[in-house]
Design a protein around this motif. Structure first.
Motif, PDB file in Angstrom:
ATOM      1  N   LYS A  28       0.862  -1.187   0.000  1.00  0.00           N
ATOM      2  CA  LYS A  28       0.000   0.000   0.000  1.00  0.00           C
ATOM      3  C   LYS A  28       0.899   1.238   0.000  1.00  0.00           C
ATOM      4  N   PRO A  29       1.384   1.635  -1.166  1.00  0.00           N
ATOM      5  CA  PRO A  29       2.341   2.752  -1.218  1.00  0.00           C
ATOM      6  C   PRO A  29       1.732   4.069  -0.753  1.00  0.00           C
ATOM      7  N   MET A  30       2.530   4.844  -0.052  1.00  0.00           N
ATOM      8  CA  MET A  30       2.130   6.194   0.335  1.00  0.00           C
ATOM      9  C   MET A  30       2.236   7.071  -0.904  1.00  0.00           C
ATOM     10  N   LEU A  31       1.151   7.718  -1.267  1.00  0.00           N
ATOM     11  CA  LEU A  31       1.078   8.415  -2.547  1.00  0.00           C
ATOM     12  C   LEU A  31       1.445   9.888  -2.477  1.00  0.00           C
ATOM     13  N   HIS A  32       1.735  10.374  -1.267  1.00  0.00           N
ATOM     14  CA  HIS A  32       1.975  11.809  -1.123  1.00  0.00           C
ATOM     15  C   HIS A  32       3.063  12.061  -0.093  1.00  0.00           C
ATOM     16  N   MET A  33       3.887  13.039  -0.361  1.00  0.00           N
ATOM     17  CA  MET A  33       4.926  13.463   0.576  1.00  0.00           C
ATOM     18  C   MET A  33       4.351  14.570   1.470  1.00  0.00           C
ATOM     19  N   PRO A  34       4.433  14.437   2.785  1.00  0.00           N
ATOM     20  CA  PRO A  34       3.896  15.491   3.657  1.00  0.00           C
ATOM     21  C   PRO A  34       4.486  16.862   3.324  1.00  0.00           C
ATOM     22  N   GLN A  35       3.624  17.883   3.273  1.00  0.00           N
ATOM     23  CA  GLN A  35       4.095  19.233   2.984  1.00  0.00           C
ATOM     24  C   GLN A  35       4.984  19.751   4.109  1.00  0.00           C
ATOM     25  N   ARG A  36       4.631  19.394   5.342  1.00  0.00           N
ATOM     26  CA  ARG A  36       5.452  19.713   6.508  1.00  0.00           C
ATOM     27  C   ARG A  36       5.962  18.408   7.091  1.00  0.00           C
ATOM     28  N   GLY A  37       7.175  18.436   7.628  1.00  0.00           N
ATOM     29  CA  GLY A  37       7.691  17.232   8.269  1.00  0.00           C
ATOM     30  C   GLY A  37       6.852  16.837   9.473  1.00  0.00           C
ATOM     31  N   ILE A  38       6.696  15.534   9.667  1.00  0.00           N
ATOM     32  CA  ILE A  38       5.910  14.990  10.769  1.00  0.00           C
ATOM     33  C   ILE A  38       6.779  14.042  11.580  1.00  0.00           C
ATOM     34  N   VAL A  39       6.623  14.089  12.899  1.00  0.00           N
ATOM     35  CA  VAL A  39       7.255  13.119  13.791  1.00  0.00           C
ATOM     36  C   VAL A  39       6.169  12.491  14.654  1.00  0.00           C
ATOM     37  N   THR A  40       6.216  11.160  14.772  1.00  0.00           N
ATOM     38  CA  THR A  40       5.261  10.437  15.606  1.00  0.00           C
ATOM     39  C   THR A  40       6.019   9.611  16.636  1.00  0.00           C
ATOM     40  N   PHE A  41       5.623   9.737  17.885  1.00  0.00           N
ATOM     41  CA  PHE A  41       6.227   8.957  18.962  1.00  0.00           C
ATOM     42  C   PHE A  41       5.273   7.823  19.346  1.00  0.00           C
ATOM     43  N   THR A  42       5.788   6.602  19.330  1.00  0.00           N
ATOM     44  CA  THR A  42       4.947   5.441  19.604  1.00  0.00           C
ATOM     45  C   THR A  42       5.567   4.549  20.679  1.00  0.00           C
ATOM     46  N   PHE A  43       4.687   3.819  21.359  1.00  0.00           N
ATOM     47  CA  PHE A  43       5.104   2.935  22.455  1.00  0.00           C
ATOM     48  C   PHE A  43       4.454   1.573  22.217  1.00  0.00           C
ATOM     49  N   ASP A  44       5.250   0.531  22.288  1.00  0.00           N
ATOM     50  CA  ASP A  44       4.753  -0.800  21.961  1.00  0.00           C
ATOM     51  C   ASP A  44       4.431  -1.622  23.201  1.00  0.00           C
ATOM     52  N   ASP A  45       3.369  -2.351  23.155  1.00  0.00           N
ATOM     53  CA  ASP A  45       2.920  -3.451  24.030  1.00  0.00           C
ATOM     54  C   ASP A  45       1.902  -3.089  25.132  1.00  0.00           C
ATOM     55  N   PHE A  46       1.824  -2.206  26.038  1.00  0.00           N
ATOM     56  CA  PHE A  46       2.782  -1.187  26.419  1.00  0.00           C
ATOM     57  C   PHE A  46       2.948  -1.196  27.942  1.00  0.00           C
ATOM     58  N   PRO A  47       4.151  -0.903  28.424  1.00  0.00           N
ATOM     59  CA  PRO A  47       4.409  -0.868  29.867  1.00  0.00           C
ATOM     60  C   PRO A  47       3.760   0.338  30.543  1.00  0.00           C
ATOM     61  N   LYS A  48       3.478   0.194  31.829  1.00  0.00           N
ATOM     62  CA  LYS A  48       2.912   1.300  32.597  1.00  0.00           C
ATOM     63  C   LYS A  48       3.812   2.535  32.566  1.00  0.00           C
ATOM     64  N   SER A  49       5.117   2.332  32.558  1.00  0.00           N
ATOM     65  CA  SER A  49       6.023   3.479  32.574  1.00  0.00           C
ATOM     66  C   SER A  49       5.880   4.315  31.309  1.00  0.00           C
ATOM     67  N   ALA A  50       5.512   3.684  30.204  1.00  0.00           N
ATOM     68  CA  ALA A  50       5.270   4.436  28.975  1.00  0.00           C
ATOM     69  C   ALA A  50       4.007   5.271  29.121  1.00  0.00           C
ATOM     70  N   ALA A  51       2.996   4.685  29.781  1.00  0.00           N
ATOM     71  CA  ALA A  51       1.753   5.422  30.011  1.00  0.00           C
ATOM     72  C   ALA A  51       1.984   6.574  30.983  1.00  0.00           C
ATOM     73  N   GLN A  52       2.869   6.382  31.942  1.00  0.00           N
ATOM     74  CA  GLN A  52       3.095   7.415  32.961  1.00  0.00           C
ATOM     75  C   GLN A  52       4.139   8.432  32.496  1.00  0.00           C
ATOM     76  N   HIS A  53       5.376   8.011  32.393  1.00  0.00           N
ATOM     77  CA  HIS A  53       6.449   8.946  32.042  1.00  0.00           C
ATOM     78  C   HIS A  53       6.350   9.407  30.586  1.00  0.00           C
ATOM     79  N   GLY A  54       6.011   8.496  29.690  1.00  0.00           N
ATOM     80  CA  GLY A  54       5.862   8.892  28.295  1.00  0.00           C
ATOM     81  C   GLY A  54       4.765   9.924  28.121  1.00  0.00           C
ATOM     82  N   MET A  55       3.627   9.685  28.769  1.00  0.00           N
ATOM     83  CA  MET A  55       2.519  10.630  28.691  1.00  0.00           C
ATOM     84  C   MET A  55       2.894  11.979  29.307  1.00  0.00           C
TER      85      MET A  55
END
Length: 257
Positions: A28-55
């Motif tokens: 499923k190719p991405m058909l468009h390049m974002p006009q502005r750069g985007i950064v996304t922060f993600t947390f996997d699985d997820f541990p409580k510390s990610a919910a607490q400190h990450g949040m």
């Protein structure tokens, strides 16, 4: 359920070549390049510390992230520390964060059929539906593992799928195996992510960063709070849009329309 701290996918040279070939096959190719750069922060699985400190860290900069939720880990404790509970899901949603989907048992999707992968995703989504009103459409492959066949025909269940191979997502990137940058206790992973943010600020694209637990004495799969905050601050100061997966995807699609 596989224990992420004890299971490791095949790291042989043929397996590494196969992973690259899988990434190069665009489901499923991405058909468009974002006009502005985007950064996304993600947390996997997820541990409580990610919910607490990450949040807390993301909230300090008034931005949101995505929490890929493995429902089979609910209430467990492993090398990443205590895992989330239903209250964490509710707190994250109220704070404006996105709940993403994983598989239920954190299985290696490259070792099973597409039918099994679908069953795992559906089980995960069903379990989430019993705990929250969230209806996740954005998914992460456990261990980053998938196959060409398993990436295809998933649009009815998921809109994007994130992998773990490094790279900045641009036009032509596969929305069913988005590249990302891992954060671990190793300083070079933070330096690599910082370089990706700098490159995104200069040339555009979509940089996704992922980790697991967020705490001072983090596991080999997590990161320390100061490392995460440094990257969030860098992205903010660079003028990049810091968005969870769904908002980032929707912004890209709206620009392409």
């Amino acid at each position: 359920m596989l224990d992420p701290s004890k299971y490791s996918p095949d790291r042989s040279i043929p397996a590494k070549i196969k992973r690259r070939l899988t990434l190069w096959h665009k489901a499923k190719p991405m058909l468009h390049m974002p006009q502005r750069g985007i950064v996304t922060f993600t947390f996997d699985d997820f541990p409580k510390s990610a919910a607490q400190h990450g949040m807390d860290i993301l909230g300090k900069y008034d931005v949101s992230g995505t929490y890929y939720t493995c429902t089979g880990m609910l209430g467990h404790t492993n090398v990443m520390g205590e895992m989330y509970d239903e209250g964490d899901l509710d707190t994250l949603i109220k704070a404006g964060h996105e709940i993403g989907s994983h598989t239920h048992t954190h299985l290696d999707c490259a070792q099973v059929s597409r039918e099994t992968v679908r069953e795992e995703i559906e089980t995960n989504l069903g379990a989430l539906a019993q705990m929250t009103d969230a209806s996740p459409r954005h998914f992460a492959w456990p261990y980053g593992e998938t196959t060409k066949r398993n990436k295809a025909g998933m649009d009815d269940l998921i809109t994007t799928a994130r992998g773990i191979l490094p790279g900045i997502n641009r036009k032509g990137s596969d929305l069913m195996q988005l590249t990302s940058f891992e954060l671990t206790p190793d300083q070079w992973t933070s330096e690599r992510a910082a370089k990706a943010i700098e490159t995104t600020a200069r040339g555009g694209g979509w940089t996704i960063i992922f980790t697991h637990d967020v705490r001072e004495a983090c596991s080999p799969f997590g990161t320390m709070p100061k490392a995460l905050e440094g990257l969030v601050r860098q992205a903010r100061d660079a003028g990049l849009d810091i968005l969870p997966m769904a908002e980032a995807y929707n912004q890209i699609q709206a620009e392409a329309a």
